[in-house]
Design an enzyme around this catalytic site. Structure first.
Site, PDB file in Angstrom:
ATOM      1  N   ALA A  56       0.839  -1.205   0.000  1.00 45.10           N
ATOM      2  CA  ALA A  56       0.000   0.000   0.000  1.00 45.10           C
ATOM      3  C   ALA A  56       0.869   1.248   0.000  1.00 45.10           C
ATOM      4  CB  ALA A  56      -0.894  -0.008   1.232  1.00 45.10           C
ATOM      5  N   GLY A  96       0.903  -5.160   1.215  1.00 47.48           N
ATOM      6  CA  GLY A  96      -0.279  -5.388   0.382  1.00 47.48           C
ATOM      7  C   GLY A  96       0.075  -6.059  -0.935  1.00 47.48           C
TER       8      GLY A  96
HETATM    9  C1  LIG Z   1      -5.645   8.392  -0.923  1.00 51.59           C
HETATM   10  C2  LIG Z   1      -5.766   7.113  -0.201  1.00 51.59           C
HETATM   11  C3  LIG Z   1      -4.843   6.054  -0.739  1.00 51.59           C
HETATM   12  C4  LIG Z   1      -4.933   4.838   0.094  1.00 51.59           C
HETATM   13  C5  LIG Z   1      -4.018   3.771  -0.403  1.00 51.59           C
HETATM   14  C6  LIG Z   1      -3.864   2.762   0.663  1.00 51.59           C
HETATM   15  C7  LIG Z   1      -4.658   1.518   0.369  1.00 51.59           C
HETATM   16  C8  LIG Z   1      -5.084   0.923   1.661  1.00 51.59           C
HETATM   17  C9  LIG Z   1      -5.255  -0.508   1.570  1.00 51.59           C
HETATM   18  C10 LIG Z   1      -5.120  -1.126   2.901  1.00 51.59           C
HETATM   19  C11 LIG Z   1      -4.014  -2.119   2.890  1.00 51.59           C
HETATM   20  C12 LIG Z   1      -3.766  -2.641   4.203  1.00 51.59           C
HETATM   21  C13 LIG Z   1      -2.629  -3.596   4.293  1.00 51.59           C
HETATM   22  C14 LIG Z   1      -1.421  -3.239   3.560  1.00 51.59           C
HETATM   23  C15 LIG Z   1      -0.497  -2.470   4.118  1.00 51.59           C
HETATM   24  C16 LIG Z   1       0.746  -2.182   3.417  1.00 51.59           C
HETATM   25  O1  LIG Z   1       1.052  -2.684   2.362  1.00 51.59           O
HETATM   26  S1  LIG Z   1       1.762  -1.085   4.180  1.00 51.59           S
HETATM   27  C17 LIG Z   1       3.178  -1.001   3.140  1.00 51.59           C
HETATM   28  C18 LIG Z   1       4.077  -2.167   3.334  1.00 51.59           C
HETATM   29  N1  LIG Z   1       5.253  -2.020   2.546  1.00 51.59           N
HETATM   30  C19 LIG Z   1       6.391  -1.534   3.027  1.00 51.59           C
HETATM   31  O2  LIG Z   1       6.500  -1.232   4.179  1.00 51.59           O
HETATM   32  C20 LIG Z   1       7.525  -1.394   2.050  1.00 51.59           C
HETATM   33  C21 LIG Z   1       8.231  -0.099   2.238  1.00 51.59           C
HETATM   34  N2  LIG Z   1       9.272   0.107   1.276  1.00 51.59           N
HETATM   35  C22 LIG Z   1      10.505  -0.441   1.397  1.00 51.59           C
HETATM   36  O3  LIG Z   1      10.793  -1.225   2.272  1.00 51.59           O
HETATM   37  C23 LIG Z   1      11.541  -0.007   0.402  1.00 51.59           C
HETATM   38  O4  LIG Z   1      11.174   1.247  -0.067  1.00 51.59           O
HETATM   39  C24 LIG Z   1      11.701  -0.985  -0.774  1.00 51.59           C
HETATM   40  C25 LIG Z   1      10.390  -1.253  -1.456  1.00 51.59           C
HETATM   41  C26 LIG Z   1      12.328  -2.299  -0.274  1.00 51.59           C
HETATM   42  C27 LIG Z   1      12.656  -0.347  -1.825  1.00 51.59           C
HETATM   43  O5  LIG Z   1      13.869   0.010  -1.196  1.00 51.59           O
HETATM   44  P1  LIG Z   1      14.955   0.886  -1.991  1.00 51.59           P
HETATM   45  O6  LIG Z   1      15.217   0.270  -3.294  1.00 51.59           O
HETATM   46  O7  LIG Z   1      16.078   1.082  -1.043  1.00 51.59           O
HETATM   47  O8  LIG Z   1      14.261   2.267  -2.309  1.00 51.59           O
HETATM   48  P2  LIG Z   1      13.646   3.351  -1.318  1.00 51.59           P
HETATM   49  O9  LIG Z   1      14.498   4.555  -1.369  1.00 51.59           O
HETATM   50  O10 LIG Z   1      13.380   2.774  -0.006  1.00 51.59           O
HETATM   51  O11 LIG Z   1      12.224   3.637  -2.003  1.00 51.59           O
HETATM   52  C28 LIG Z   1      12.129   4.282  -3.281  1.00 51.59           C
HETATM   53  C29 LIG Z   1      11.030   5.305  -3.219  1.00 51.59           C
HETATM   54  O12 LIG Z   1       9.787   4.615  -3.043  1.00 51.59           O
HETATM   55  C30 LIG Z   1       9.098   5.136  -1.909  1.00 51.59           C
HETATM   56  N3  LIG Z   1       8.327   4.011  -1.338  1.00 51.59           N
HETATM   57  C31 LIG Z   1       8.762   2.790  -1.083  1.00 51.59           C
HETATM   58  N4  LIG Z   1       7.766   2.014  -0.623  1.00 51.59           N
HETATM   59  C32 LIG Z   1       6.674   2.795  -0.568  1.00 51.59           C
HETATM   60  C33 LIG Z   1       5.313   2.569  -0.178  1.00 51.59           C
HETATM   61  N5  LIG Z   1       4.882   1.353   0.219  1.00 51.59           N
HETATM   62  N6  LIG Z   1       4.466   3.582  -0.248  1.00 51.59           N
HETATM   63  C34 LIG Z   1       4.865   4.823  -0.683  1.00 51.59           C
HETATM   64  N7  LIG Z   1       6.148   5.094  -1.080  1.00 51.59           N
HETATM   65  C35 LIG Z   1       7.022   4.083  -1.027  1.00 51.59           C
HETATM   66  C36 LIG Z   1      10.187   5.648  -1.002  1.00 51.59           C
HETATM   67  O13 LIG Z   1       9.694   6.593  -0.113  1.00 51.59           O
HETATM   68  C37 LIG Z   1      11.148   6.243  -2.014  1.00 51.59           C
HETATM   69  O14 LIG Z   1      10.618   7.474  -2.388  1.00 51.59           O
HETATM   70  P3  LIG Z   1      11.532   8.752  -2.561  1.00 51.59           P
HETATM   71  O15 LIG Z   1      12.224   8.963  -1.235  1.00 51.59           O
HETATM   72  O16 LIG Z   1      10.604   9.842  -2.896  1.00 51.59           O
HETATM   73  O17 LIG Z   1      12.522   8.436  -3.605  1.00 51.59           O
END
Ligand SMILES: CCCCCCCCCCCCC/C=C/C(=O)SCCNC(=O)CCNC(=O)[C@H](O)C(C)(C)COP(=O)(O)OP(=O)(O)OC[C@H]1O[C@@H](n2cnc3c(N)ncnc32)[C@H](O)[C@@H]1OP(=O)(O)O
Length: 721
Positions: A56, A96
């Site tokens: 998400a 998600g």
């Molecule tokens: C308007 C309403 C919208 C609602 C939408 C929500 C829907 C709701 C549904 C309900 C769902 C419920 C259950 C689900 C929950 C979840 O899924 S919570 C999210 C779980 N996931 C994570 O925690 C993963 C987080 N990300 C990471 O661990 C790392 O980013 C990565 C994916 C392993 C990549 O690492 P790396 O290559 O080192 O790059 P980064 O610099 O970390 O990331 C790159 C850019 O991407 C942005 N980013 C990463 N993940 C997310 C994310 N999940 N959401 C938003 N943005 C994300 C990160 O901030 C970086 O951005 P910039 O800094 O701008 O470059």
């Protein structure tokens, strides 16, 4: 059946295909279209650009538009589909994203893919039915581990656990389409996880009881791991539908808890600090790092050993240098031991062989060997004269482009750089002990440090799997400078009537991994003693007639000095603020000797003992620390509050679920922090650390703006650099 029978749904939301509102809508539309189209016989879901999905969109959780938006029903739609749905997992399938894959009937992963449910790390739980599906697929113990730790698992482990059906080295999307074609027409009932029972354990109750104890112990007051546990437990006791309802209930508790907001702030703060800037205009955008093909570490004491280990783990060839053969051999033995331990923790024990490769790890007492290294990290004793001598020497020996880093926790980078012919190459790299474990690397630029040197140090931090934070040059930099008033208050509270164990308990209950006195015993009281002697605050250089409890007109507590004079250096001597079972022992026990000593000390100095409650302990320790943070921001030593918070979370054991000291100040409310500081400052006018920072006062006067806007209230002129 031709490939055309397989509909392809591609999750597309760069850079990580996070599930935004638009992405969710597109997924739902795609599924419905595929369902309605009679020519489609199967569906394959994959992600754009070699990444399945990072889950998400985390920013969405704090959006007011999030109400009513759910992923669970879309996953049910996938699972209920009468056409087989195959997930092609490349890169990452997290949160998600993995829950979407769990709704699919088949999962196929690339060998380099990683999967996980990291919601717990951002204060949530897998709230799209993941807590109910995963235990049904891989059993309760493995599911609990994945859900309560949030760890990423590699595809090979996922295959062993049964999380994926197949792992491929070739093109995953093509393999998934082949699989989709193969399974057309096969019964889908057995592939629907919601219909499967949770595999039984002979001793489920006992297992869950023990698991809960473990989860609570590791949580340090963070709510999410325990609620993740409760959700998985519900899967063992209730039907799928009831379990999903429980999961939703628990998810909503977490979503509205301040902890989730703090952890999500911390997630973005860690990414924000990668985009560093300095007051002179240098920035990550324009500066390019130089490659480090070979590094050197000077000094193989505790810090040097950890730094060498870190470099070797990152596969960077290292020269380890000591001043004589005796120290070199001691250092070599210690490094080898650390490397053996690290190799055992790593996946392939065979890594050990690489560690012992003399071409990649060379021990020497010969400075001339440093001629061809790209970067040197000096990690000798915290002594300016010694450091300057070394820097003078290495700036002569090393090649012109080599970066010269000093591992110092407080010393002036400019003064060290002044001993060289290349101050633009000199930079501070403050590692935290144990250096091969702790994630923080404070990167300190001096007046002449080049942008390339900063970019290279940041790149090095990344290679070492650390989080680098760029800060300006001042005594103690950011971390230790904020720590001084915190520790000082803790000692003043002892003078006024408290005990080390009471103060540690309050701060550990707050969530610190370790309170200030246990920490000081662990680090060694002699470290601070030496530094205070160096500053002329104690020891032989103290002018005769200096009042025992005053320095430069301010309150001073000689208690830590007196302990050192009694040979109490902490764990290493078996006695410090606590007593230990033996020298080097680790179990802290309250010490009646210290209690008597404190009583006598108070008598000697006519200090009236009073009862100090938990609230005062917490506020007196934390508020001066935050207060110093406001001064640091006003002086331009750090470019934002996120920097201070990332430093505290990763280097000082600050509880992540409280977002860091500056975030915590913002949640308490700046007017309250200010009012309390004013109150304590009036009661202790001789303690400068309690006097409210002008920047804090300004922010309160401006109406307590949100943390993200703080820096806009600083006029350029107030920046020090
Ligand atoms: C308007 C309403 C919208 C609602 C939408 C929500 C829907 C709701 C549904 C309900 C769902 C419920 C259950 C689900 C929950 C979840 O899924 S919570 C999210 C779980 N996931 C994570 O925690 C993963 C987080 N990300 C990471 O661990 C790392 O980013 C990565 C994916 C392993 C990549 O690492 P790396 O290559 O080192 O790059 P980064 O610099 O970390 O990331 C790159 C850019 O991407 C942005 N980013 C990463 N993940 C997310 C994310 N999940 N959401 C938003 N943005 C994300 C990160 O901030 C970086 O951005 P910039 O800094 O701008 O470059």
């Amino acid at each position: 059946m031709g490939a055309a029978a397989v509909a392809v749904i591609r999750l597309r939301n760069p850079p990580v295909n996070a599930l935004s509102l638009t992405a969710l809508q597109a997924l739902e539309d795609g599924l419905k279209r595929a369902d309605a189209d009679p020519s489609v016989k199967a569906v394959m879901i994959c992600g754009e650009n070699g990444k399945f999905s990072a889950g998400a969109d985390i920013r969405g959780f704090s959006s007011p538009k999030r109400h009513g938006i759910a992923l669970g029903p879309i996953i049910s739609l996938i699972e209920k589909s009468e056409k087989p749905v195959v997930a092609a997992i490349e890169g990452i399938a997290l949160g998600g994203g993995l829950e979407v894959a769990l709704g699919c009937h088949y999962r196929i992963a690339h060998v380099k893919a990683r999967m996980g449910l990291p919601e717990v790390t951002i204060g949530l739980l897998p709230g799209a039915q993941g807590t109910q599906r995963l235990p049904r697929l891989i059993g309760v113990p493995a599911a609990l581990d994945i859900i309560t730790t949030g760890r990423h698992i590699p595809a090979t482990e996922a295959l062993k656990l049964g999380l994926v059906d197949e792992v491929v080295e070739e093109n995953t999307v093509e393999a998934a389409i082949r699989l989709a074609n193969k399974v057309i027409g096969q019964p889908l009932g057995p592939r629907r996880l919601s219909l499967k029972p949770v595999p039984k354990l002979p001793n489920m109750e006992a297992f869950l009881r023990e698991a809960l104890v473990k989860v609570k112990k590791q949580a340090h007051g963070c709510l999410a791991p325990e609620l993740c546990f409760q959700a998985v437990k519900a899967a063992t006791e209730q039907t799928f539908a009831d379990g999903v309802r429980k999961e939703q209930e628990l998810f909503n508790i977490l979503l509205t808890s301040g902890q989730a907001q703090a952890l999500q702030y911390a997630f973005f703060a860690e990414r924000a600090v990668q985009k560093w800037t300095t007051p002179s205009g240098a920035s990550w955008k324009s500066a390019s790092p130089q490659p480090i093909h070979k590094a050197a570490v000077i000094g193989l004491g505790t810090m040097g050993r950890g730094i060498v280990t870190s470099l070797v783990k990152a596969n960077i060839p290292v020269v380890a240098l000591e001043q004589n053969l005796e120290y070199l051999n001691m250092g070599r033995k210690a490094v080898m031991l650390l490397l053996e331990r690290e190799a055992m923790k790593m996946e392939q024990g065979a890594q050990t062989l690489r560690f012992h490769n003399p071409a990649r790890l060379q021990f020497t007492v010969d400075f001339d060997v440093l001629q061809d290294v790209d970067l040197v990290i000096e990690a000798v004793f915290e002594n300016m004269a010694l450091k300057k001598e070394i820097f003078q020497k290495i700036s002569r020996i090393c090649k012109p482009g080599a970066f010269l880093c000093t591992n110092t926790s407080a010393l002036n980078i400019d003064e060290i750089a002044s001993a060289t012919r290349c101050p633009q190459q000199v930079i501070g790299t403050h590692f935290f002990s144990p250096a091969h474990v702790m994630r923080l690397l404070e990167i300190i630029y001096g007046l002449h440090t080049s942008a390339t040197a900063i970019a290279t140090a940041m790149q090095l931090a990344k290679a070492l799997k650390k989080v680098g934070v760029v800060v300006g040059n001042c005594f103690g930099f950011v971390g230790n400078r904020m720590m001084f008033p915190y520790v000082q208050q803790a000692v003043f509270l002892l003078e006024e009537g408290s005990r080390p164990e009471a103060i540690d308990q309050v701060l550990e209950d707050f969530g610190f991994k370790i309170g200030p006195f246990r920490m000081s015993d662990l680090a060694g009281l002699d470290v601070g003693w030496r530094s205070r002697k160096g500053q002329g605050l104690t020891g032989a250089s103290l002018p005769p007639g200096t009042p025992a409890r005053q320095r430069h007109g301010h309150r001073y507590s000689p208690l830590p000095d007196l302990l050192c004079e009694n040979g109490r250096f902490g764990q290493k001597t078996g006695k410090g603020w606590y007593q230990y079972e033996k020298a080097g022992g680790r179990t802290a026990k309250p010490d009646p000797w210290l209690h008597n000593f404190l009583a006598q000390y108070r008598d000697t100095h006519h200090i009236k003992t009073r009862f100090i409650d938990q609230e005062e302990i917490l506020e007196r320790c934390l508020f001066p620390l935050m207060n110093e943070g406001f001064d640091i921001l006003a002086e331009g030593i750090a470019s934002g509050p996120e920097h201070l918070d990332v430093i505290y979370i990763n280097g000082y054991g600050w509880p992540k679920h409280r977002g860091g000291p500056m975030f915590h100040a913002s949640t308490i409310g700046l007017p309250r922090v200010l009012a309390k500081l004013q109150k304590y400052s009036e009661a202790h006018p001789d303690v400068p650390g309690l006097r409210p920072s002008a920047f804090l006062k300004k922010l309160v006067a401006m109406g307590n703006p949100p943390l993200k806007d703080w820096m806009s209230y600083l006029s350029r002129q107030s920046n020090k650099l």
